[in-house]
Design an enzyme around this catalytic site. Structure first.
Site, PDB file in Angstrom:
ATOM      1  CG  ASN A   1      23.283   1.621 -54.157  1.00 45.76           C
ATOM      2  OD1 ASN A   1      23.263   0.625 -54.844  1.00 45.76           O
ATOM      3  ND2 ASN A   1      23.589   2.769 -54.600  1.00 45.76           N
TER       4      ASN A   1
ATOM      5  N   GLY B   1      31.079   3.238 -52.194  1.00 45.25           N
ATOM      6  CA  GLY B   1      31.462   3.523 -53.913  1.00 45.25           C
ATOM      7  C   GLY B   1      31.102   2.064 -54.433  1.00 45.25           C
TER       8      GLY B   1
ATOM      9  CB  CYS C   1      28.263   1.386 -48.338  1.00 46.28           C
ATOM     10  SG  CYS C   1      27.591   0.581 -49.550  1.00 46.28           S
ATOM     11  CG  LEU C   2      33.804   0.094 -51.548  1.00 44.23           C
ATOM     12  CD1 LEU C   2      33.417  -1.419 -52.090  1.00 44.23           C
ATOM     13  CD2 LEU C   2      34.013   0.708 -52.901  1.00 44.23           C
TER      14      LEU C   2
ATOM     15  CB  SER D   1      26.941   3.161 -54.625  1.00 42.83           C
ATOM     16  OG  SER D   1      27.727   3.762 -53.545  1.00 42.83           O
TER      17      SER D   1
ATOM     18  CG  HIS E   1      24.410   4.519 -48.188  1.00 44.98           C
ATOM     19  ND1 HIS E   1      25.397   5.260 -48.560  1.00 44.98           N
ATOM     20  CD2 HIS E   1      24.469   3.390 -48.718  1.00 44.98           C
ATOM     21  CE1 HIS E   1      26.114   4.602 -49.431  1.00 44.98           C
ATOM     22  NE2 HIS E   1      25.487   3.458 -49.540  1.00 44.98           N
TER      23      HIS E   1
ATOM     24  CD  GLU F   1      24.724   8.278 -46.811  1.00 48.01           C
ATOM     25  OE1 GLU F   1      24.617   7.837 -47.897  1.00 48.01           O
ATOM     26  OE2 GLU F   1      25.400   7.586 -45.863  1.00 48.01           O
TER      27      GLU F   1
ATOM     28  CD  GLN G   1      30.904  -4.162 -49.475  1.00 53.18           C
ATOM     29  OE1 GLN G   1      31.270  -4.133 -50.602  1.00 53.18           O
ATOM     30  NE2 GLN G   1      29.771  -3.744 -49.478  1.00 53.18           N
TER      31      GLN G   1
END
Length: 358
Positions: A291, A222, A249-250, A45, A333, A335, A253
């Site tokens: 992130n 990503g 995350c990505l 990322s 995230h 994880e 989105q």
């Protein structure tokens, strides 16, 4: 060896070089994690970005390959206040300097990271350039200015797998993971829960995923602007409602974009392992690892979506579920890698959803 860091606003700082003896270009962002620099450096990322750590002393415990989140260092450059030259830890295999040399990534130490962090916080993320050796100030600033914006670069294609890859667990669930720059910690968390994974490239066709007849689909994290990842957006659009789906995350989105919402670029992004997230269902607050530079625009979310979690710092969307079919996403995230384990439960919810709709 001397080094210099220039920002697009004309800021110019001199320091000492480490890592690769070459320059670097990227958007500079700050990470507030005190530890976990190995995971951050190898997180896909961060592709396209120069990573700056706010904690003033980095590298104390060295580098261990078991902590890698990918096949190597993904950042375009590394900025620290002070680099530890002699790490001490029983797990350490090499120093940060040796790691960056191995993967041809430049670094600079001895700059005022506190001032830079405040500048980015006030004025937003900026394009930056690292120069090594005897550097011409005006030329380095020009390099920072003239490089393309991160929104104009196709970064996902640079970090995803190029062909399908298989990961076996001791369970019976089958999931297709669409790789936009997946972290290995995500793979490990799914494998621990009895999920067999087929990892496919971000542009893998929806029709081929259907032919595989998986129990679920998982859209990974990503780098970069989600609006540029059109193949994955189209895949999500075709599969949503037909196969249980999750995104991180990505992936969160991209799911929003695929189903009618919009995204926007944050002023300086969320980078670190101390972001507070409130869960509306339980009323609890979790500390999360994040992130990302983009976020989902709440005002554009279709009524079929329910926002389940928000960031307590800026009230951006952190979690969503679809009201009509099995689809859950989170911006953070769960994880960790690195970070707190508060949100591991997301993977449990996903596995429970897969079994319910199997």
């Amino acid at each position: 060896m001397k080094a210099a860091l220039a920002l697009e606003d004309g800021t110019y700082l001199e320091g000492k070089a480490f890592g690769a003896e070459r320059g670097g270009l990227g958007e500079i962002v700050f990470c507030t994690s005190m530890t976990g620099y190995v995971e951050a450096l190898t997180d896909p990322s961060y592709k396209g970005q120069i990573l700056m750590m706010t904690y003033p002393l980095i590298g104390n415990y060295g580098v261990n390959r078991e902590d890698f989140e990918s096949d190597g260092v993904k950042v375009e450059g590394f900025v620290v206040k002070e680099l530890c030259k002699n790490p001490s830890n029983w797990r350490s295999e090499m120093s940060v300097d040796e790691l960056l040399k191995q993967y041809d990534v430049p670094g600079i130490e001895g700059v005022d990271t506190r001032m830079l962090t405040r500048k980015i916080r006030i004025y937003g993320s900026m394009k930056a350039a690292i120069g090594i050796g005897d550097v011409d100030r005006e030329k380095l600033v020009r390099k920072a200015v003239e490089q393309p914006f991160i929104s104009d670069i196709d970064l996902v294609d640079k970090v995803c797998v190029k062909e399908a890859k298989r990961f076996e667990s001791d369970g019976d669930l089958e999931v297709v993971l669409v790789d936009c720059g997946v972290k290995m910690s995500i793979v490990r968390q799914l494998l621990k829960r009895g999920v067999n994974l087929t990892v496919v490239p971000y542009d893998f066709p929806a029709e081929k995923i259907k032919e595989m007849n998986p129990d679920g689909v998982f859209i990974s994290n990503g780098p970069g602007d989600p609006a540029r990842v059109k193949p994955t957006i189209e895949t999500i659009r075709k599969l949503a409602g037909q196969i249980p789906m999750a995104g991180i995350c990505l992936g969160h989105q991209l799911t929003a974009l695929a189903l009618g919402a919009k995204t926007f670029k944050l002023k300086f992004g969320h980078h670190g392992s101390n972001q507070p997230v409130k869960d509306f269902e339980t009323g609890r607050v979790f500390i999360s690892s994040q992130n990302h530079n983009f976020a989902v625009d709440t005002k554009t979310l279709p009524k079929e979506f329910e926002v389940t979690q928000i960031n307590l710092n800026d009230h951006t969307v952190e979690g969503m579920v679809h009201k009509d079919f099995p689809l859950i996403t989170v911006q953070y995230h769960p994880e960790a890698g690195p970070g707190p384990h508060d949100t591991y439960f997301f993977f449990d919810r996903y596995v429970d959803m897969l079994r319910e709709y199997r």
